[in-house]
Scaffold this active site. Sequence first.
Site, PDB file in Angstrom:
ATOM      1  N   LYS A  51       0.801  -1.182   0.119  1.00 47.91           N
ATOM      2  CA  LYS A  51       0.133   0.175   0.049  1.00 47.91           C
ATOM      3  C   LYS A  51       1.408   0.962  -0.438  1.00 47.91           C
ATOM      4  O   LYS A  51       0.680   2.049  -0.565  1.00 47.91           O
ATOM      5  CB  LYS A  51      -1.139   0.097   1.356  1.00 47.91           C
ATOM      6  CG  LYS A  51      -2.042  -1.032   1.231  1.00 47.91           C
ATOM      7  CD  LYS A  51      -2.861  -1.454   2.418  1.00 47.91           C
ATOM      8  CE  LYS A  51      -3.653  -2.477   2.368  1.00 47.91           C
ATOM      9  NZ  LYS A  51      -4.964  -3.444   2.835  1.00 47.91           N
ATOM     10  N   GLN A  95      -4.996  -1.174   9.851  1.00 47.35           N
ATOM     11  CA  GLN A  95      -5.029  -2.523   8.545  1.00 47.35           C
ATOM     12  C   GLN A  95      -5.721  -3.654   9.824  1.00 47.35           C
ATOM     13  O   GLN A  95      -5.019  -3.865  10.890  1.00 47.35           O
ATOM     14  CB  GLN A  95      -3.388  -2.797   8.321  1.00 47.35           C
ATOM     15  CG  GLN A  95      -2.987  -4.369   7.615  1.00 47.35           C
ATOM     16  CD  GLN A  95      -3.445  -4.174   6.452  1.00 47.35           C
ATOM     17  OE1 GLN A  95      -3.715  -3.081   5.925  1.00 47.35           O
ATOM     18  NE2 GLN A  95      -3.398  -5.719   6.389  1.00 47.35           N
ATOM     19  N   ASP A 118     -10.916   2.379   4.099  1.00 45.34           N
ATOM     20  CA  ASP A 118     -11.368   1.157   4.372  1.00 45.34           C
ATOM     21  C   ASP A 118     -13.150   0.853   3.765  1.00 45.34           C
ATOM     22  O   ASP A 118     -13.573  -0.385   3.290  1.00 45.34           O
ATOM     23  CB  ASP A 118     -10.920   0.862   4.653  1.00 45.34           C
ATOM     24  CG  ASP A 118      -9.852  -0.750   5.261  1.00 45.34           C
ATOM     25  OD1 ASP A 118     -10.055  -1.084   4.011  1.00 45.34           O
ATOM     26  OD2 ASP A 118      -9.201  -0.269   5.693  1.00 45.34           O
TER      27      ASP A 118
HETATM   28  N1  GUN Z   1      -6.828  -7.010   5.823  1.00 46.50           N
HETATM   29  C1  GUN Z   1      -6.992  -7.577   5.248  1.00 46.50           C
HETATM   30  N2  GUN Z   1      -7.977  -6.950   4.435  1.00 46.50           N
HETATM   31  C2  GUN Z   1      -7.898  -5.819   4.624  1.00 46.50           C
HETATM   32  C3  GUN Z   1      -8.085  -4.586   3.870  1.00 46.50           C
HETATM   33  O1  GUN Z   1      -9.042  -4.721   2.834  1.00 46.50           O
HETATM   34  N3  GUN Z   1      -8.284  -3.484   4.671  1.00 46.50           N
HETATM   35  C4  GUN Z   1      -8.002  -3.221   6.465  1.00 46.50           C
HETATM   36  N4  GUN Z   1      -7.477  -2.687   6.954  1.00 46.50           N
HETATM   37  N5  GUN Z   1      -7.425  -4.364   6.811  1.00 46.50           N
HETATM   38  C5  GUN Z   1      -7.316  -5.815   5.832  1.00 46.50           C
END
Ligand code: GUN
Length: 283
Positions: A51, A95, A118
């Site tokens: 990211k 996350q 998100d």
């Molecule tokens: N953990 C697994 N997939 C995701 C996601 O799309 N966003 C976040 N923040 N954590 C994750």
Amino acid sequence: MQILDGKALAAKIRKKAADEVAALKNKGITPGLAVVLIGDNPASHTYVKMKEKACEETGIYSIVHKMPDDISEEKILETIHMMNNNPNIDGILVQLPLPGHIDTRKVLDAVSPQKDVDGFHPTNVGELVLDIDCFVPCTPLGVMHLLDEYDINVKGLDACVVGASNIVGKPMMHLLLNRFATVDICHIHTKNLKAHTSRADLLIVGVGKEKLITEDMVKEGAIVIDIGINKTSEGQIVGDVDYENVAPKCSYITPVPGGVGPMTIAMLLENTIKSAKARHHVS
Ligand code: GUN
């Protein structure tokens, strides 16, 4: 059978995102993303690095708040409040998963809905259900972009979503319903999974179980979207669908890797730019 090439589409979206960021910078606006990363889950660290790199390539400012496994909930909430009030930050991402002693819901609810790139905050979840413009979780949003890219109209299709997580399955269900697909959603307690999957024109699977979907469970000519990411005992990355045997039956299918995966990060960039534009009142 046609492959839905998420890698190619994600590259195209990322190029467009970089152009948009350049245009915003000309107006004095630099989109900013803050990531909260807690503990030392290797997969989470890998995702966050991806990211960060994507932000850098796009020209988006990003900052990662790394915290140890034993951090208190209070400290996390403090950091989130700080970022909610930081004018240079347009998007906040926590996350997941969080360590066991942390109340995940409480943490996600602390993120300002206006910065919730998100789409996990109840305000955005509710707006998605009501089909109001909002932040939509990146993975299911990426699936919709992929379907659109190949002119696949889901209206009236019998869709089956396997996996009912808050991050993937549930938002996927609502996105499809908002486009008037007829949606079946299956989960761990579904009595007869095959009875549901085998009648689907559009089968979307996000469970995290290698070869969950075998050839006998898929309708001839179905569109199959595989959201799973699993590592085999030989270290190979595979999805939830037995690709080799299922693919010949499909009209369209996503590969793993190179299908939905790359779309998730592309959507995070899009959501961050969307937030920056909204916050600065530019179109
Ligand atoms: N953990 C697994 N997939 C995701 C996601 O799309 N966003 C976040 N923040 N954590 C994750």
